[in-house]
Design a protein around this motif. Structure first.
Motif, PDB file in Angstrom:
ATOM      1  N   ARG A 185       0.802  -1.220   0.000  1.00  0.00           N
ATOM      2  CA  ARG A 185       0.000   0.000   0.000  1.00  0.00           C
ATOM      3  C   ARG A 185       0.838   1.275   0.000  1.00  0.00           C
ATOM      4  O   ARG A 185       0.272   2.373   0.013  1.00  0.00           O
ATOM      5  N   GLU A 208      -8.186   2.092  -3.250  1.00  0.00           N
ATOM      6  CA  GLU A 208      -8.261   2.689  -1.917  1.00  0.00           C
ATOM      7  C   GLU A 208      -7.546   4.037  -1.856  1.00  0.00           C
ATOM      8  O   GLU A 208      -8.018   4.969  -1.204  1.00  0.00           O
ATOM      9  N   ASP A 209      -6.393   4.121  -2.528  1.00  0.00           N
ATOM     10  CA  ASP A 209      -5.600   5.355  -2.526  1.00  0.00           C
ATOM     11  C   ASP A 209      -4.705   5.335  -3.759  1.00  0.00           C
ATOM     12  O   ASP A 209      -3.568   4.869  -3.707  1.00  0.00           O
ATOM     13  N   ASP A 211      -3.061   7.532  -5.335  1.00  0.00           N
ATOM     14  CA  ASP A 211      -1.788   8.252  -5.263  1.00  0.00           C
ATOM     15  C   ASP A 211      -0.699   7.374  -4.657  1.00  0.00           C
ATOM     16  O   ASP A 211       0.449   7.394  -5.116  1.00  0.00           O
ATOM     17  N   GLU A 212      -1.047   6.607  -3.625  1.00  0.00           N
ATOM     18  CA  GLU A 212      -0.069   5.686  -3.042  1.00  0.00           C
ATOM     19  C   GLU A 212       0.269   4.572  -4.032  1.00  0.00           C
ATOM     20  O   GLU A 212       1.419   4.133  -4.134  1.00  0.00           O
TER      21      GLU A 212
END
Length: 231
Positions: A185, A208-209, A211-212
């Motif tokens: 993640r 979920e994210d 950018d990550e």
């Protein structure tokens, strides 16, 4: 090949998302999933990924993932299953029917070792996840020496795994490539697993994210860098 994004057709994909992922520095895409798979979603996702000109691996868990134009097909066998259907049974049924049409030169075999007992994949495939380091090493040797599989896929599916175990398994492989997937993640986890596996697979964090997720691929954007720890 050091980094792949795994796209799930049942999740919230858009063409703009796929383009962002492609521009991050990944080596390609796996398209695969377990639940709520619809052929139309698979084909749309493939079309978006195909526009990026990156390699696309279709993981054949069901018929909807069979797209003739794909670069590669991944055929999963669950090495630590307790149900023979997931290690030969289902495969024999498919080959019996479709072998005249199978593009053998595009097919890569991947031997899964699923290690998160709470994962849907573990439950679906009746996987024995209570394994020692020596158990996993034996599966690595099976993958390479007995079955000559293209890939050993250590899968923690939804949770971050044990890098020392992955490194231990990699020690026994010379030809078979070790892919790791599960719970990556952020950049730090990507660095840790990339140091012990041939290829890391990044999936859930895309949804979920993003950018990550992109940061995990940027580690490999400079294709001249073979060890991401030097970045």
């Amino acid at each position: 090949m050091r980094h792949l994004f795994k796209l799930d057709p049942a999740k919230a994909n858009t063409e703009a998302l796929i383009q962002r992922l492609a521009e991050a520095g990944t080596d390609g895409f796996i398209i695969g999933g377990t639940d709520d798979i619809e052929a139309e979603q698979v084909h749309t996702l493939y079309q978006w990924a195909d526009k990026t000109a990156l390699p696309i691996f279709m993981e054949i868990s069901e018929e909807a993932f069979i797209i003739g134009a794909a670069d590669h097909f991944l055929v999963p066998l669950v090495l630590n299953t307790t149900n023979i259907a997931w290690f030969g049974g289902k495969h024999q049924e498919v080959i019996k029917t479709y072998h005249p049409y199978m593009p053998w030169s595009k097919i890569w075999t991947e031997g899964y070792v699923i290690l998160n007992p709470e994962a849907k994949a573990a439950k679906h495939a009746d996987a024995n996840t209570d394994l020692t380091y020596d158990d996993v090493a034996a599966y690595a040797l099976m993958a390479e020496k007995l079955f000559a599989l293209n890939i050993l896929y250590i899968e923690y599916s939804g949770t971050y795994g044990d890098a020392a175990l992955v490194q231990h398994a990699k020690h026994f492989l010379k030809q078979t490539k070790l892919w790791y997937g599960g719970g990556i993640r952020n950049r730090e986890q990507a660095l840790e697993m990339a140091a012990v596996a041939d290829t890391i697979i990044v999936g859930n964090v895309i949804y979920e994210d993003v950018d990550e997720a992109i940061q995990t691929a940027k580690l490999f954007a400079d294709k001249s860098v073979t060890n991401p720890e030097t970045i």
